[in-house]
Motif scaffolding. Sequence first.
Motif, PDB file in Angstrom:
ATOM      1  N   GLY A   1       0.646  -1.081  -0.088  1.00 47.17           N
ATOM      2  CA  GLY A   1      -0.099   0.133   0.160  1.00 47.17           C
ATOM      3  C   GLY A   1       0.776   1.198  -0.109  1.00 47.17           C
ATOM      4  N   ASN A   2       2.086   1.184  -0.159  1.00 43.27           N
ATOM      5  CA  ASN A   2       2.938   2.328  -0.089  1.00 43.27           C
ATOM      6  C   ASN A   2       3.187   2.934  -1.655  1.00 43.27           C
ATOM      7  N   HIS A   3       2.466   4.089  -1.539  1.00 46.47           N
ATOM      8  CA  HIS A   3       2.406   4.823  -2.952  1.00 46.47           C
ATOM      9  C   HIS A   3       3.614   5.157  -3.373  1.00 46.47           C
ATOM     10  N   ALA A   4       4.782   5.535  -3.059  1.00 44.74           N
ATOM     11  CA  ALA A   4       6.206   5.888  -3.275  1.00 44.74           C
ATOM     12  C   ALA A   4       6.782   4.544  -4.037  1.00 44.74           C
ATOM     13  N   ILE A   5       6.520   3.352  -3.384  1.00 42.11           N
ATOM     14  CA  ILE A   5       6.950   2.069  -3.745  1.00 42.11           C
ATOM     15  C   ILE A   5       6.311   1.736  -5.087  1.00 42.11           C
ATOM     16  N   VAL A   6       4.930   2.041  -5.254  1.00 44.13           N
ATOM     17  CA  VAL A   6       4.324   1.726  -6.328  1.00 44.13           C
ATOM     18  C   VAL A   6       4.754   2.434  -7.495  1.00 44.13           C
ATOM     19  N   ILE A   7       5.037   3.713  -7.309  1.00 46.05           N
ATOM     20  CA  ILE A   7       5.938   4.473  -8.547  1.00 46.05           C
ATOM     21  C   ILE A   7       7.224   4.036  -8.728  1.00 46.05           C
ATOM     22  N   VAL A   8       7.865   3.632  -7.972  1.00 44.87           N
ATOM     23  CA  VAL A   8       9.194   3.133  -8.225  1.00 44.87           C
ATOM     24  C   VAL A   8       9.116   1.834  -8.989  1.00 44.87           C
ATOM     25  N   ILE A   9       8.089   0.959  -8.835  1.00 48.49           N
ATOM     26  CA  ILE A   9       8.132  -0.231  -9.220  1.00 48.49           C
ATOM     27  C   ILE A   9       7.443  -0.192 -10.622  1.00 48.49           C
ATOM     28  N   ILE A  10       6.584   0.525 -10.721  1.00 46.96           N
ATOM     29  CA  ILE A  10       6.173   0.738 -12.290  1.00 46.96           C
ATOM     30  C   ILE A  10       7.048   1.347 -13.013  1.00 46.96           C
ATOM     31  N   LEU A  11       7.546   2.356 -12.548  1.00 50.34           N
ATOM     32  CA  LEU A  11       8.905   3.188 -13.292  1.00 50.34           C
ATOM     33  C   LEU A  11       9.758   2.052 -13.775  1.00 50.34           C
ATOM     34  N   TRP A  12      10.575   1.393 -12.696  1.00 45.28           N
ATOM     35  CA  TRP A  12      11.771   0.553 -13.230  1.00 45.28           C
ATOM     36  C   TRP A  12      11.129  -0.707 -13.928  1.00 45.28           C
ATOM     37  N   LEU A  13      10.070  -1.145 -13.470  1.00 46.83           N
ATOM     38  CA  LEU A  13       9.515  -2.340 -14.309  1.00 46.83           C
ATOM     39  C   LEU A  13       9.189  -2.035 -15.760  1.00 46.83           C
ATOM     40  N   SER A  14       8.731  -0.891 -16.096  1.00 45.45           N
ATOM     41  CA  SER A  14       8.388  -0.503 -17.171  1.00 45.45           C
ATOM     42  C   SER A  14       9.661  -0.067 -17.868  1.00 45.45           C
ATOM     43  N   ALA A  15      10.578   0.363 -17.589  1.00 43.65           N
ATOM     44  CA  ALA A  15      11.994   0.812 -18.127  1.00 43.65           C
ATOM     45  C   ALA A  15      12.748  -0.594 -18.373  1.00 43.65           C
ATOM     46  N   VAL A  16      12.973  -1.811 -17.585  1.00 47.81           N
ATOM     47  CA  VAL A  16      13.435  -2.704 -17.884  1.00 47.81           C
ATOM     48  C   VAL A  16      12.652  -3.742 -18.623  1.00 47.81           C
TER      49      VAL A  16
ATOM     50  N   MET B   1      -5.771   1.425  -4.633  1.00 47.05           N
ATOM     51  CA  MET B   1      -5.033   1.851  -3.709  1.00 47.05           C
ATOM     52  C   MET B   1      -5.035   3.294  -3.508  1.00 47.05           C
ATOM     53  N   GLY B   2      -5.971   4.055  -4.484  1.00 45.50           N
ATOM     54  CA  GLY B   2      -6.162   5.362  -4.209  1.00 45.50           C
ATOM     55  C   GLY B   2      -4.653   6.307  -4.821  1.00 45.50           C
ATOM     56  N   VAL B   3      -3.952   5.689  -5.572  1.00 51.73           N
ATOM     57  CA  VAL B   3      -2.615   6.458  -6.094  1.00 51.73           C
ATOM     58  C   VAL B   3      -3.089   7.355  -7.177  1.00 51.73           C
ATOM     59  N   GLU B   4      -2.875   8.639  -7.326  1.00 51.52           N
ATOM     60  CA  GLU B   4      -3.275   9.644  -8.328  1.00 51.52           C
ATOM     61  C   GLU B   4      -2.861   8.926  -9.610  1.00 51.52           C
ATOM     62  N   LEU B   5      -3.902   8.687 -10.483  1.00 51.17           N
ATOM     63  CA  LEU B   5      -3.928   8.152 -11.796  1.00 51.17           C
ATOM     64  C   LEU B   5      -2.780   8.684 -12.750  1.00 51.17           C
ATOM     65  N   ASN B   6      -3.184  10.133 -12.684  1.00 48.80           N
ATOM     66  CA  ASN B   6      -2.107  11.004 -13.557  1.00 48.80           C
ATOM     67  C   ASN B   6      -0.717  10.643 -13.272  1.00 48.80           C
ATOM     68  N   THR B   7      -0.333  10.718 -11.930  1.00 50.71           N
ATOM     69  CA  THR B   7       1.101  10.293 -11.428  1.00 50.71           C
ATOM     70  C   THR B   7       1.418   9.027 -11.955  1.00 50.71           C
ATOM     71  N   LEU B   8       0.752   8.103 -11.961  1.00 46.24           N
ATOM     72  CA  LEU B   8       1.016   6.730 -12.544  1.00 46.24           C
ATOM     73  C   LEU B   8       1.250   6.959 -14.099  1.00 46.24           C
ATOM     74  N   ALA B   9       0.395   7.811 -14.825  1.00 45.40           N
ATOM     75  CA  ALA B   9       0.469   7.920 -16.185  1.00 45.40           C
ATOM     76  C   ALA B   9       1.812   8.379 -16.519  1.00 45.40           C
ATOM     77  N   TRP B  10       2.502   9.521 -15.704  1.00 45.87           N
ATOM     78  CA  TRP B  10       3.699   9.945 -16.146  1.00 45.87           C
ATOM     79  C   TRP B  10       4.671   9.067 -15.974  1.00 45.87           C
TER      80      TRP B  10
END
Length: 450
Positions: free
Chosen positions: A339-354, A379-388
């Motif tokens: 449920g940690n939003h920051a970890i979600v962002i890091v995982i999405i970013l690096w998973l997408s990159a790799v 999870m309530g993470v801002e959708l636009n943040t995940l989009a970027w």
Amino acid sequence: MLSQILAVVIFVVMFVEIVRERFPRHLVALAAGGLTLVVVFLVTMHSWPDVWKALSFESMAETTFWYTGAHGSTDMNTGINWSTVLFITGMMIMVEGMSEAGFFDWLCLRLAKLVDYKPVPLLVCFMILSAGLSMFIDSITVILFLAVASVRLAHLLKFDPIPLIIAEIFTANLGGAATMSGDPPNIIIGTALGLSFGDFLRNTGLIVLVSMVVMVPYFYFCFRKQVQSWDPQAREKVRELDPWASIPSMKRFVVNVGIFGVVIVLLITHARTGLTVATVGIIAAVLTLLVNRWPLHLLRRVDWKTVLFFIGLFLAVSGLEQTGVLEAMADGIAHLTGGNHAIVIVIILWLSAVASAFVDNIPFAATMVPVILSLSSGMGVELNTLAWTLSMGTDIGGSATPIGASANVAGTSIAAREGHPISWGRYCKYSAPASVLVIAISMGMILLRY
């Protein structure tokens, strides 16, 4: 459960075959899409409604498909994203008209003349040109003509064109990440989530600007010695070339460049005017075909294989989405992060990159859009943040290897065709570290800003 397994198997086999490149990728995608419709939806699920939902023809009958009004729309249609298909097709037709009018040849020669045909300044200028054009024109198209122009100038000035092509590929992908119209993954993300040209420019555009400040010096110091060996006598001969001689008709040149200007204005203002990107793409195509003397010739020059690839891809992804595979994937990521939003962002970013470094970033982006939608709602993470985050991960991660993005494949193919093959080792030696740098910059800026 059987339908989910079959959908995953079809999608994985499609991915593998795209990477192996034994068959044309548009045929692979269409075959996967056809198998999804028949095997998953009809044979296993016995569901004609799911077939119709995947084809998504009804979306084009809705008024909001063409005009969204002042506030836009964030509805995502399952299945074929016809907004993406029509927009890319329209832009391809417009670019072919500009190419026939001699715009790209003129631009490259004019820029080369501006730096007095010196290879090192040419390297810097072509990087900036590649990034700038890719903000408005699909990065694949930008590389198609820039790579050819680089090889021709390199032959005339007697230097190695490979450094220019590698730098141009990377900066094309980087510049394309700045706007909705630049890279195909951004077009998919933007049309699916109802984001505008300005939304991307204010968010990913800022990240790209900071990254360009780092990347231009990076490639300059990597390649300045490799492109310095040029022949002074050859340079004197090239100076005699007239950029204006590359324009067959000044009237056609002015009209086609004017259409390009109109389309850029429509893209920048589409959030205010309410015109969707599908409408902008149709306007670009219609205007170009009306003003050109041989419209059928332009239509034949369009890369219809890429259009078919997108259609097959969307159908294959719809199998994963409608059987619940992508929702399960999102739940797995949510559970992994606690449920940690920051970890979600890091995982999405690096998973997408790799992942995008080794498989084409277009199908990966199409696959991940429903995943970030599920993560946002669950999870309530801002959708636009995940989009970027997804945009930067797929666009920049795709730059790391020769097969990560379509622009990479196009650029390296042209280099090989012109007698300058680019090995995996040489490409990755420079582009992989550059990708890591930009992803690190993206992660820092996203976490600090959002």
